[in-house]
Design a protein around this motif. Structure first.
Motif, PDB file in Angstrom:
ATOM      1  N   ASN A  63       0.553  32.594 -33.846  1.00 20.81           N
ATOM      2  CA  ASN A  63       0.122  33.985 -33.913  1.00 20.81           C
ATOM      3  C   ASN A  63       0.308  34.490 -35.337  1.00 20.81           C
ATOM      4  O   ASN A  63       1.317  34.206 -35.979  1.00 20.81           O
ATOM      5  CB  ASN A  63       0.939  34.826 -32.921  1.00 20.81           C
ATOM      6  CG  ASN A  63       0.717  36.312 -33.081  1.00 20.81           C
ATOM      7  OD1 ASN A  63       1.433  36.971 -33.822  1.00 20.81           O
ATOM      8  ND2 ASN A  63      -0.276  36.851 -32.402  1.00 20.81           N
ATOM      9  N   ARG A 117      -4.368  25.752 -29.671  1.00 23.43           N
ATOM     10  CA  ARG A 117      -4.744  24.928 -28.521  1.00 23.43           C
ATOM     11  C   ARG A 117      -3.537  24.161 -28.013  1.00 23.43           C
ATOM     12  O   ARG A 117      -2.745  23.627 -28.792  1.00 23.43           O
ATOM     13  CB  ARG A 117      -5.875  23.970 -28.899  1.00 23.43           C
ATOM     14  CG  ARG A 117      -7.182  24.678 -29.251  1.00 23.43           C
ATOM     15  CD  ARG A 117      -8.319  23.672 -29.387  1.00 23.43           C
ATOM     16  NE  ARG A 117      -8.178  22.845 -30.553  1.00 23.43           N
ATOM     17  CZ  ARG A 117      -8.853  23.019 -31.696  1.00 23.43           C
ATOM     18  NH1 ARG A 117      -9.718  24.025 -31.793  1.00 23.43           N
ATOM     19  NH2 ARG A 117      -8.680  22.211 -32.714  1.00 23.43           N
ATOM     20  N   ALA A 152      -1.778  36.104 -26.817  1.00 22.77           N
ATOM     21  CA  ALA A 152      -2.175  34.699 -26.914  1.00 22.77           C
ATOM     22  C   ALA A 152      -2.832  34.272 -25.607  1.00 22.77           C
ATOM     23  O   ALA A 152      -2.671  34.916 -24.568  1.00 22.77           O
ATOM     24  CB  ALA A 152      -0.957  33.817 -27.189  1.00 22.77           C
ATOM     25  N   SER A 153      -3.571  33.181 -25.679  1.00 26.95           N
ATOM     26  CA  SER A 153      -4.229  32.669 -24.481  1.00 26.95           C
ATOM     27  C   SER A 153      -3.208  32.375 -23.390  1.00 26.95           C
ATOM     28  O   SER A 153      -2.299  31.555 -23.567  1.00 26.95           O
ATOM     29  CB  SER A 153      -5.001  31.394 -24.817  1.00 26.95           C
ATOM     30  OG  SER A 153      -5.437  30.748 -23.651  1.00 26.95           O
ATOM     31  N   THR A 183      -3.033  28.719 -22.317  1.00 25.96           N
ATOM     32  CA  THR A 183      -2.360  27.865 -23.300  1.00 25.96           C
ATOM     33  C   THR A 183      -0.852  27.964 -23.158  1.00 25.96           C
ATOM     34  O   THR A 183      -0.143  26.949 -23.122  1.00 25.96           O
ATOM     35  CB  THR A 183      -2.779  28.272 -24.727  1.00 25.96           C
ATOM     36  OG1 THR A 183      -4.168  28.019 -24.907  1.00 25.96           O
ATOM     37  CG2 THR A 183      -1.983  27.479 -25.767  1.00 25.96           C
TER      38      THR A 183
END
Length: 252
Positions: free
Chosen positions: A18, A62, A80-81, A84
């Motif tokens: 991040n 990723r 964030a994802s 993930t």
């Protein structure tokens, strides 16, 4: 609350995924401790530490690439994802998710929190001392007028945002607060013009990226406080000690 993980031995392989945690981690890490930062950390348009970030391998957030780095601590942002973060945790990795810091107290907490997670409490205390001293120096001692923030798509930021915090410490009253916009919201141009701010702060334009920025070229904006305009930049994005430069940049 500091995670229970913070009481464990200091992590030796830290990955940040991040932009904002990148900066705090780079400020606090021991030599060799931080092994990867996000790709945005090396973008000079977004990152005030792009030159420092050039020394680190980058990641694109990723799960596969981060897992292969064999970290013992992963720092992620609140946005964030989710898949993930969930996958990394299922794979047994320690992932700490940090919220955006939008107030001075939140910035101070984040520095202490990351320092504890990385086993770098002494470095965190030193950074906090420096931050507090500089904040006292750049904080305005008087009210300097009314300012309006105006970004692409006619978005503005109220007092309960990082930009609002920057304005307040630079000595400005925020027009968005007067209009009841305390966080992020739309400010119609008609209201902006009628509010007659003393100072106008617009978002940085990224040519070729979005037609939403066309509103920033509207001729009405050039007539609003034409001699006191300012553009936000990379120092305004994250709640880190770099907001001190943003505050100072608004000083005459």
């Amino acid at each position: 609350m500091i995670s229970a993980f913070a009481a464990h031995a200091a992590p030796k392989r830290v990955v940040s995924m991040n932009l904002c945690t990148d900066q705090i981690a780079m400020m606090l890490a021991a030599p060799g401790q931080l092994i990867s930062v996000s790709d945005l950390a090396q973008d000079p348009r977004m990152s005030p530490m792009s030159s420092q970030a050039a020394a680190f391998p980058i990641n694109y957030g990723r799960a596969e690439e981060i897992y292969l780095l064999r970290p013992d601590l992963v720092l992620a942002g609140e946005f964030a994802s989710g898949p993930t973060v969930a996958m990394l945790r299922r794979l047994g990795l320690r992932v700490e998710v940090l919220p955006p810091a939008e107030t001075i107290e939140a910035i101070r907490h984040e520095i202490k929190h990351v320092g504890a997670l990385m086993g770098r409490e002494v470095a965190a205390r030193a950074l906090l001392d420096q931050f507090d001293q500089e904040l006292s120096r750049v904080t305005a001692s008087r009210t300097r007028g009314r300012a309006a923030l105006y970004y692409a798509n006619g978005i503005t930021s109220g007092g309960n945002t990082l930009a609002g915090t920057i304005l307040r410490h630079a000595g400005f009253d925020n027009v968005a607060d007067e209009l009841g916009i305390r966080r992020t919201g739309t400010l119609p141009m008609e209201l902006l013009v009628m509010s007659q701010p003393d100072y106008l702060i617009t978002g940085a334009k990224w040519p070729g990226q979005s037609r939403s920025e066309a509103i920033l070229d509207h001729p009405a904006l050039s007539r609003i406080a034409p001699n006191t305009s300012h553009v936000t930049d990379r120092d305004w994005i994250c709640g880190t000690p770099y907001i001190l430069r943003a505050i100072e940049g608004l000083n005459p």
